[in-house]
Design an enzyme around this catalytic site. Structure first.
Site, PDB file in Angstrom:
ATOM      1  N   HIS A  65       0.809  -1.018   0.238  1.00 17.10           N
ATOM      2  CA  HIS A  65      -0.078   0.042  -0.103  1.00 17.10           C
ATOM      3  C   HIS A  65       0.890   1.157  -0.018  1.00 17.10           C
ATOM      4  CE1 HIS A  65      -3.580   2.088   1.082  1.00 17.10           C
ATOM      5  NE2 HIS A  65      -2.899   3.026   1.629  1.00 17.10           N
ATOM      6  N   GLU A  66       1.795   1.283   0.846  1.00 27.38           N
ATOM      7  CA  GLU A  66       2.807   2.578   1.072  1.00 27.38           C
ATOM      8  C   GLU A  66       3.510   2.422  -0.268  1.00 27.38           C
ATOM      9  OE1 GLU A  66       2.089   4.664   2.894  1.00 27.38           O
ATOM     10  OE2 GLU A  66       0.421   3.338   4.047  1.00 27.38           O
TER      11      GLU A  66
END
Length: 77
Positions: A40-41
């Site tokens: 996600h990051e």
């Protein structure tokens, strides 16, 4: 073993899109082994925003950018 956690409301933090040669991503404590959070990051670092549905910022669970880390739906890309 006790792991020191910083007191912040997020599991990971990254700017959306990185300019220049380096980019800082932050993953909090025990989330460092969570592939969903890491993907996600990294998505944010590549310029991706959250994958929402309707008024839910994370509402589209069809990919990792729609997951806020609260469900156990597996790893999707």
């Amino acid at each position: 073993r006790h792991v020191l956690q910083v007191k912040c409301p997020w599991a990971g933090l990254s700017p959306v899109g990185c300019g220049g040669r380096t980019c800082a991503l932050f993953i909090k404590g025990w989330y460092a082994t969570d592939l969903g959070i890491i993907f996600h990051e990294l998505g944010h670092a590549q310029g991706l925003s959250h994958s929402g549905f309707g008024r839910d910022e994370y509402g589209d669970r069809s990919d990792v950018m729609g997951d806020d880390g609260t469900n156990e739906r597996g790893y999707l890309c």
